[in-house]
Design a protein around this motif. Structure first.
Motif, mmCIF file in Angstrom:
data_model
loop_
_atom_site.group_PDB
_atom_site.id
_atom_site.type_symbol
_atom_site.label_atom_id
_atom_site.label_comp_id
_atom_site.label_asym_id
_atom_site.label_seq_id
_atom_site.Cartn_x
_atom_site.Cartn_y
_atom_site.Cartn_z
ATOM 1 N N VAL A 27 0.848 -0.989 -0.028
ATOM 2 C CA VAL A 27 0.326 0.001 0.235
ATOM 3 C C VAL A 27 0.913 1.209 -0.182
ATOM 4 C CG1 VAL A 27 -1.754 1.423 0.699
ATOM 5 C CG2 VAL A 27 -1.943 -1.413 1.031
ATOM 6 N N LEU A 30 2.010 1.930 -3.919
ATOM 7 C CA LEU A 30 1.567 2.065 -4.349
ATOM 8 C C LEU A 30 1.221 3.989 -3.722
ATOM 9 C CD1 LEU A 30 -1.008 2.138 -6.475
ATOM 10 C CD2 LEU A 30 -2.234 1.532 -4.688
ATOM 11 N N ALA A 31 1.218 4.293 -2.637
ATOM 12 C CA ALA A 31 1.291 5.779 -2.145
ATOM 13 C C ALA A 31 2.576 6.288 -2.880
ATOM 14 C CB ALA A 31 1.225 5.455 -0.586
ATOM 15 N N THR A 47 -4.601 4.840 -3.139
ATOM 16 C CA THR A 47 -4.543 3.804 -2.635
ATOM 17 C C THR A 47 -6.422 3.861 -1.637
ATOM 18 O OG1 THR A 47 -4.363 5.220 -0.931
ATOM 19 C CG2 THR A 47 -2.206 3.845 -1.516
ATOM 20 N N ILE A 68 -3.923 -3.059 -6.099
ATOM 21 C CA ILE A 68 -2.624 -2.171 -6.124
ATOM 22 C C ILE A 68 -2.210 -2.633 -7.249
ATOM 23 C CG2 ILE A 68 -0.725 -2.479 -4.579
ATOM 24 C CD1 ILE A 68 -2.094 -3.207 -2.471
ATOM 25 N N THR A 72 -0.906 0.758 -9.703
ATOM 26 C CA THR A 72 0.072 1.190 -10.049
ATOM 27 C C THR A 72 0.523 1.161 -11.377
ATOM 28 O OG1 THR A 72 1.331 -0.176 -7.102
ATOM 29 C CG2 THR A 72 2.719 0.074 -9.326
#
Length: 78
Positions: A27, A30-31, A47, A68, A72
């Motif tokens: 996570v 991804l952020a 997210t 995710i 991404t």
């Protein structure tokens, strides 16, 4: 578990998501991709959307990983 893993587990429990299997690092990765490839405010938004998509898909660990990965990929091509 790290302090952040503990925090995620606590919040998940408070939100009624007991037993949630969550890869916190995925996570956060991804952020990071969203913040760097789009704009910084895209990190929490992206997210959230990935989590929402995972939940609508069923919420399994595979659903989370897939959402995710897809988010991404979108960030990396933006």
């Amino acid at each position: 578990m790290t302090e952040l893993d503990d925090w995620a587990a606590h919040v998940a429990e408070e939100l009624g998501l007991s037993g949630l299997v969550l890869d916190v690092d995925a996570v956060l990765d991804l952020a990071s991709v969203a913040a760097h490839n789009v704009v910084r405010p895209a990190a929490p938004l992206t997210t959230f959307l990935a989590g929402l998509a995972a939940g609508q898909a069923g919420g399994s660990p595979d659903d989370i990983r897939d959402s995710i990965a897809r988010a991404t990929a979108v960030c990396e091509t933006s």
